[in-house]
Design a protein around this motif. Sequence first.
Motif, PDB file in Angstrom:
ATOM      1  N   THR A  45       0.840  -1.189   0.000  1.00 21.61           N
ATOM      2  CA  THR A  45       0.000   0.000   0.000  1.00 21.61           C
ATOM      3  C   THR A  45       0.877   1.241   0.000  1.00 21.61           C
ATOM      4  O   THR A  45       2.019   1.228   0.472  1.00 21.61           O
ATOM      5  CB  THR A  45      -0.936   0.042   1.227  1.00 21.61           C
ATOM      6  N   LEU A  46       0.327   2.337  -0.531  1.00 25.48           N
ATOM      7  CA  LEU A  46       1.045   3.601  -0.585  1.00 25.48           C
ATOM      8  C   LEU A  46       0.037   4.738  -0.486  1.00 25.48           C
ATOM      9  O   LEU A  46      -0.905   4.797  -1.285  1.00 25.48           O
ATOM     10  CB  LEU A  46       1.840   3.708  -1.895  1.00 25.48           C
ATOM     11  N   ASN A  47       0.215   5.635   0.484  1.00 26.32           N
ATOM     12  CA  ASN A  47      -0.664   6.789   0.595  1.00 26.32           C
ATOM     13  C   ASN A  47      -0.453   7.729  -0.579  1.00 26.32           C
ATOM     14  O   ASN A  47       0.671   7.956  -1.025  1.00 26.32           O
ATOM     15  CB  ASN A  47      -0.391   7.535   1.906  1.00 26.32           C
ATOM     16  N   ARG A  48      -1.533   8.304  -1.058  1.00 22.94           N
ATOM     17  CA  ARG A  48      -1.462   9.147  -2.245  1.00 22.94           C
ATOM     18  C   ARG A  48      -0.662  10.424  -2.001  1.00 22.94           C
ATOM     19  O   ARG A  48       0.130  10.826  -2.830  1.00 22.94           O
ATOM     20  CB  ARG A  48      -2.878   9.506  -2.706  1.00 22.94           C
ATOM     21  N   ALA A  49      -0.909  11.092  -0.892  1.00 23.88           N
ATOM     22  CA  ALA A  49      -0.261  12.386  -0.589  1.00 23.88           C
ATOM     23  C   ALA A  49      -0.490  13.352  -1.749  1.00 23.88           C
ATOM     24  O   ALA A  49      -1.623  13.618  -2.117  1.00 23.88           O
ATOM     25  CB  ALA A  49       1.215  12.178  -0.286  1.00 23.88           C
ATOM     26  N   GLN A  50       0.609  13.875  -2.368  1.00 25.88           N
ATOM     27  CA  GLN A  50       0.498  14.843  -3.468  1.00 25.88           C
ATOM     28  C   GLN A  50       0.644  14.202  -4.840  1.00 25.88           C
ATOM     29  O   GLN A  50       0.771  14.899  -5.848  1.00 25.88           O
ATOM     30  CB  GLN A  50       1.553  15.940  -3.291  1.00 25.88           C
ATOM     31  N   MET A  51       0.655  12.906  -4.915  1.00 26.12           N
ATOM     32  CA  MET A  51       0.885  12.218  -6.193  1.00 26.12           C
ATOM     33  C   MET A  51      -0.362  12.249  -7.073  1.00 26.12           C
ATOM     34  O   MET A  51      -1.473  12.036  -6.589  1.00 26.12           O
ATOM     35  CB  MET A  51       1.323  10.781  -5.938  1.00 26.12           C
ATOM     36  N   ASP A  52      -0.154  12.538  -8.358  1.00 28.82           N
ATOM     37  CA  ASP A  52      -1.287  12.588  -9.284  1.00 28.82           C
ATOM     38  C   ASP A  52      -1.171  11.598 -10.436  1.00 28.82           C
ATOM     39  O   ASP A  52      -2.064  11.505 -11.267  1.00 28.82           O
ATOM     40  CB  ASP A  52      -1.463  14.001  -9.842  1.00 28.82           C
ATOM     41  N   THR A  53      -0.068  10.831 -10.501  1.00 30.74           N
ATOM     42  CA  THR A  53       0.151   9.888 -11.596  1.00 30.74           C
ATOM     43  C   THR A  53       0.705   8.577 -11.065  1.00 30.74           C
ATOM     44  O   THR A  53       1.598   8.571 -10.210  1.00 30.74           O
ATOM     45  CB  THR A  53       1.148  10.462 -12.631  1.00 30.74           C
ATOM     46  N   LEU A  54       0.173   7.471 -11.579  1.00 29.88           N
ATOM     47  CA  LEU A  54       0.726   6.150 -11.296  1.00 29.88           C
ATOM     48  C   LEU A  54       1.480   5.678 -12.528  1.00 29.88           C
ATOM     49  O   LEU A  54       0.892   5.542 -13.611  1.00 29.88           O
ATOM     50  CB  LEU A  54      -0.380   5.158 -10.944  1.00 29.88           C
ATOM     51  N   VAL A  55       2.782   5.447 -12.374  1.00 29.43           N
ATOM     52  CA  VAL A  55       3.624   4.932 -13.450  1.00 29.43           C
ATOM     53  C   VAL A  55       3.900   3.461 -13.155  1.00 29.43           C
ATOM     54  O   VAL A  55       4.512   3.138 -12.132  1.00 29.43           O
ATOM     55  CB  VAL A  55       4.943   5.717 -13.556  1.00 29.43           C
ATOM     56  N   ALA A  56       3.442   2.576 -14.030  1.00 26.94           N
ATOM     57  CA  ALA A  56       3.548   1.138 -13.782  1.00 26.94           C
ATOM     58  C   ALA A  56       4.379   0.467 -14.864  1.00 26.94           C
ATOM     59  O   ALA A  56       4.145   0.674 -16.057  1.00 26.94           O
ATOM     60  CB  ALA A  56       2.167   0.506 -13.727  1.00 26.94           C
ATOM     61  N   GLU A  57       5.338  -0.349 -14.430  1.00 30.94           N
ATOM     62  CA  GLU A  57       6.132  -1.174 -15.340  1.00 30.94           C
ATOM     63  C   GLU A  57       5.890  -2.629 -14.964  1.00 30.94           C
ATOM     64  O   GLU A  57       6.323  -3.087 -13.909  1.00 30.94           O
ATOM     65  CB  GLU A  57       7.613  -0.824 -15.223  1.00 30.94           C
ATOM     66  N   THR A  58       5.189  -3.330 -15.832  1.00 25.60           N
ATOM     67  CA  THR A  58       4.800  -4.702 -15.535  1.00 25.60           C
ATOM     68  C   THR A  58       5.257  -5.629 -16.651  1.00 25.60           C
ATOM     69  O   THR A  58       5.344  -5.236 -17.816  1.00 25.60           O
ATOM     70  CB  THR A  58       3.279  -4.815 -15.348  1.00 25.60           C
ATOM     71  N   GLY A  59       5.536  -6.885 -16.279  1.00 22.58           N
ATOM     72  CA  GLY A  59       5.985  -7.867 -17.256  1.00 22.58           C
ATOM     73  C   GLY A  59       4.861  -8.808 -17.641  1.00 22.58           C
ATOM     74  O   GLY A  59       3.752  -8.381 -17.961  1.00 22.58           O
ATOM     75  N   ALA A  60       5.145 -10.110 -17.579  1.00 24.32           N
ATOM     76  CA  ALA A  60       4.140 -11.106 -17.939  1.00 24.32           C
ATOM     77  C   ALA A  60       3.111 -11.246 -16.823  1.00 24.32           C
ATOM     78  O   ALA A  60       3.451 -11.233 -15.643  1.00 24.32           O
ATOM     79  CB  ALA A  60       4.814 -12.444 -18.206  1.00 24.32           C
ATOM     80  N   GLY A  61       1.844 -11.377 -17.210  1.00 28.81           N
ATOM     81  CA  GLY A  61       0.775 -11.553 -16.238  1.00 28.81           C
ATOM     82  C   GLY A  61      -0.354 -10.574 -16.461  1.00 28.81           C
ATOM     83  O   GLY A  61      -0.242  -9.622 -17.231  1.00 28.81           O
ATOM     84  N   LYS A  62      -1.460 -10.800 -15.776  1.00 29.09           N
ATOM     85  CA  LYS A  62      -2.633  -9.930 -15.884  1.00 29.09           C
ATOM     86  C   LYS A  62      -2.443  -8.664 -15.050  1.00 29.09           C
ATOM     87  O   LYS A  62      -1.826  -8.692 -13.994  1.00 29.09           O
ATOM     88  CB  LYS A  62      -3.886 -10.668 -15.404  1.00 29.09           C
ATOM     89  N   LEU A  63      -3.020  -7.573 -15.545  1.00 27.31           N
ATOM     90  CA  LEU A  63      -3.027  -6.320 -14.798  1.00 27.31           C
ATOM     91  C   LEU A  63      -4.455  -5.809 -14.745  1.00 27.31           C
ATOM     92  O   LEU A  63      -5.076  -5.574 -15.783  1.00 27.31           O
ATOM     93  CB  LEU A  63      -2.122  -5.286 -15.463  1.00 27.31           C
ATOM     94  N   LYS A  64      -4.968  -5.623 -13.526  1.00 26.83           N
ATOM     95  CA  LYS A  64      -6.314  -5.080 -13.340  1.00 26.83           C
ATOM     96  C   LYS A  64      -6.228  -3.831 -12.475  1.00 26.83           C
ATOM     97  O   LYS A  64      -5.654  -3.865 -11.388  1.00 26.83           O
ATOM     98  CB  LYS A  64      -7.232  -6.109 -12.689  1.00 26.83           C
TER      99      LYS A  64
END
Length: 260
Positions: A45-64
């Motif tokens: 888990t990560l508190n949002r605070a002032q963040m406005d963008t989620l940058v995700a780098e994912t490999g093999a597998g499902k992402l929901k």
Amino acid sequence: MSALHLSRTLTATSLISVLLITTGCVVNIPASHADSLDHHQQQLTLNRAQMDTLVAETGAGKLKVQGAQVEQITLVADIYKTENVDVDLSLKSHGDEARLVAKIDRPLLSMSSDSSYIDVTLKVPADMALEIEDGSGSIDIEKMVGQIDIKDGSGSIDIHGGKDITINDGSGSITVEHAMGNVNVADGSGGIEIEHVKGNVSVNDGSGSIVIEHIAGMVSINDGSGSIEVAHTQGLTIGSDGSGSVDFEHINGPVSMNKD
């Protein structure tokens, strides 16, 4: 040939045979072992605070990804891996970005045969922007109202919601519904369905069928092969269409078509 010479020759030959057999046993891993995957689950888990963008780098597998009225990012990772690989999983803040990494680090010799993967489920604040770079596996995004940018190697993409949406995809079907801004898709192969968009739609497609309906703005298409169906838009431009049928109706604006 003397008996002593013959004995030495047979001994050397036997030793070479044993070495070859032993080496073969090490290199040729049984399929049952290679396909055996250990499963465990990890949560971050990560508190949002002032963040406005989620940058995700994912490999093999499902992402929901599911948007919600929350002030933190919750990640559940179902990890399926062989013994000889490492997992790179993290969720950290970096300025105004939350950065997610979910990948399998494979040894060089097993990269082509290892079947390890990570299924990732995320609950995030609905108004965050998403920047996703994905290797393979399906992507499912719903109930988001921010900007969405996806670079994907292969696998289906389903998006329900979002604002301005940009997709650069290698292969796999794409579905976009109820976007509140513009939609831009560059796709190698796979069917494309885009419906109920409040902005403009632009599609550059290599192959696969295209269905676009109920668009509040203009529609622009460049297509290599596959059928095209467009209905209920404010205008239509088909810059190129290599092969496949083209059908359109209820276009409340200019229509331009350059059929190759």
